[in-house]
Design a protein around this motif. Sequence first.
Motif, short mmCIF file in Angstrom:
data_model
loop_
_atom_site.label_atom_id
_atom_site.label_comp_id
_atom_site.label_asym_id
_atom_site.label_seq_id
_atom_site.Cartn_x
_atom_site.Cartn_y
_atom_site.Cartn_z
N LYS A 40 0.86 -1.18 0.00
CA LYS A 40 0.00 0.00 0.00
C LYS A 40 0.90 1.24 0.00
O LYS A 40 2.09 1.14 0.28
CB LYS A 40 -0.88 0.01 1.24
N LEU A 41 0.32 2.36 -0.28
CA LEU A 41 1.07 3.60 -0.16
C LEU A 41 1.40 3.85 1.32
O LEU A 41 0.67 3.39 2.20
CB LEU A 41 0.25 4.78 -0.70
N PRO A 42 2.48 4.58 1.61
CA PRO A 42 2.80 4.89 3.01
C PRO A 42 1.62 5.54 3.72
O PRO A 42 0.84 6.29 3.12
CB PRO A 42 3.98 5.85 2.90
N ASN A 43 1.49 5.25 5.00
CA ASN A 43 0.32 5.62 5.78
C ASN A 43 0.74 6.35 7.06
O ASN A 43 1.58 5.83 7.79
CB ASN A 43 -0.38 4.32 6.16
N PRO A 44 0.16 7.50 7.38
CA PRO A 44 0.53 8.19 8.61
C PRO A 44 -0.26 7.73 9.84
O PRO A 44 -0.14 8.31 10.91
CB PRO A 44 0.22 9.66 8.29
N VAL A 45 -1.08 6.69 9.68
CA VAL A 45 -1.88 6.18 10.80
C VAL A 45 -1.43 4.76 11.13
O VAL A 45 -0.71 4.12 10.37
CB VAL A 45 -3.39 6.22 10.48
N ASP A 46 -1.92 4.25 12.26
CA ASP A 46 -1.55 2.91 12.71
C ASP A 46 -2.35 1.86 11.93
O ASP A 46 -3.40 1.41 12.38
CB ASP A 46 -1.80 2.79 14.22
N GLU A 47 -1.84 1.53 10.75
CA GLU A 47 -2.49 0.57 9.87
C GLU A 47 -1.40 -0.08 9.02
O GLU A 47 -0.54 0.60 8.47
CB GLU A 47 -3.48 1.33 8.96
N ALA A 48 -1.43 -1.39 8.94
CA ALA A 48 -0.44 -2.10 8.14
C ALA A 48 -0.46 -1.61 6.70
O ALA A 48 -1.50 -1.21 6.19
CB ALA A 48 -0.70 -3.60 8.20
N GLU A 49 0.69 -1.64 6.06
CA GLU A 49 0.82 -1.07 4.72
C GLU A 49 0.96 -2.14 3.64
O GLU A 49 1.55 -1.90 2.59
CB GLU A 49 1.99 -0.09 4.69
N THR A 50 0.38 -3.31 3.89
CA THR A 50 0.43 -4.40 2.92
C THR A 50 -0.90 -5.14 2.91
O THR A 50 -1.50 -5.36 3.95
CB THR A 50 1.56 -5.40 3.30
N HIS A 51 -1.34 -5.49 1.72
CA HIS A 51 -2.48 -6.39 1.55
C HIS A 51 -1.93 -7.74 1.11
O HIS A 51 -0.83 -7.83 0.56
CB HIS A 51 -3.44 -5.89 0.47
N LEU A 52 -2.72 -8.79 1.31
CA LEU A 52 -2.37 -10.11 0.81
C LEU A 52 -3.47 -10.53 -0.15
O LEU A 52 -4.66 -10.46 0.17
CB LEU A 52 -2.26 -11.13 1.95
N TYR A 53 -3.08 -10.95 -1.34
CA TYR A 53 -4.02 -11.44 -2.33
C TYR A 53 -3.81 -12.95 -2.46
O TYR A 53 -2.71 -13.41 -2.75
CB TYR A 53 -3.78 -10.76 -3.68
N LEU A 54 -4.85 -13.73 -2.17
CA LEU A 54 -4.82 -15.19 -2.32
C LEU A 54 -5.48 -15.57 -3.62
O LEU A 54 -6.49 -14.97 -4.02
CB LEU A 54 -5.56 -15.87 -1.17
N SER A 55 -4.93 -16.59 -4.26
CA SER A 55 -5.49 -17.01 -5.54
C SER A 55 -5.31 -18.50 -5.75
O SER A 55 -4.36 -19.10 -5.23
CB SER A 55 -4.79 -16.25 -6.67
N ASN A 56 -6.21 -19.07 -6.53
CA ASN A 56 -6.07 -20.40 -7.10
C ASN A 56 -5.93 -21.51 -6.06
O ASN A 56 -5.10 -22.40 -6.21
CB ASN A 56 -4.88 -20.40 -8.05
N LEU A 57 -6.75 -21.47 -5.02
CA LEU A 57 -6.79 -22.61 -4.08
C LEU A 57 -7.47 -23.76 -4.83
O LEU A 57 -8.61 -23.64 -5.27
CB LEU A 57 -7.58 -22.25 -2.83
N TYR A 58 -6.73 -24.85 -4.98
CA TYR A 58 -7.24 -25.97 -5.76
C TYR A 58 -6.71 -27.28 -5.19
O TYR A 58 -5.53 -27.39 -4.85
CB TYR A 58 -6.80 -25.86 -7.23
N VAL A 59 -7.60 -28.26 -5.09
CA VAL A 59 -7.24 -29.62 -4.68
C VAL A 59 -7.85 -30.56 -5.72
O VAL A 59 -9.02 -30.42 -6.09
CB VAL A 59 -7.78 -29.94 -3.27
#
Length: 162
Positions: free
Chosen positions: A81-100
């Motif tokens: 994510k863009l830098p943040n001046p508040v107490d919030e993590a600056e990364t998202h996680l994208y999950l994809s293609n869960l397959y069994v």
Amino acid sequence: MKAVMNDVTVRPADVADLPVLAELRWQFRTDGTEPNEDRTAFEKRFCERVSPSFEDGSWRAWVATDDGEVVGHIYASRIAKLPNPVDEAETHLYLSNLYVRPEYRGRGLAAALLDAALADLDDIDATILWARPGTAGLYARYGFGESPEILERRPLTATVDG
């Protein structure tokens, strides 16, 4: 991290797994849908495109193996994510293609793969994914739900009436 479930093991994937990951991606995406690309060409393109992202860490994957054979997988990519001046993590996680593979379903492998992908989230603000029909219950058990904050736009397709 290694999780064992009966005779099935979940482990991080690496570049050596790419040919079977390409095969599983093909199975995952063509189940009930006619492909518009030759399978061999797709698998080659998959390996060529995914290899650098495994090497630079922009994509990670985990595989479930049964006696060394890969029977399922999940992918994850961290999105800065863009830098943040508040107490919030600056990364998202994208999950994809869960397959069994179908013959291995119902044994808890999807949950084991999700556990592996979600194991290290200290610096994550939100984890996002697009659920396939029939999978919302699994994701709900992990705290996933609808969000009024996330909007989606897909390319517009022209329609002709009549």
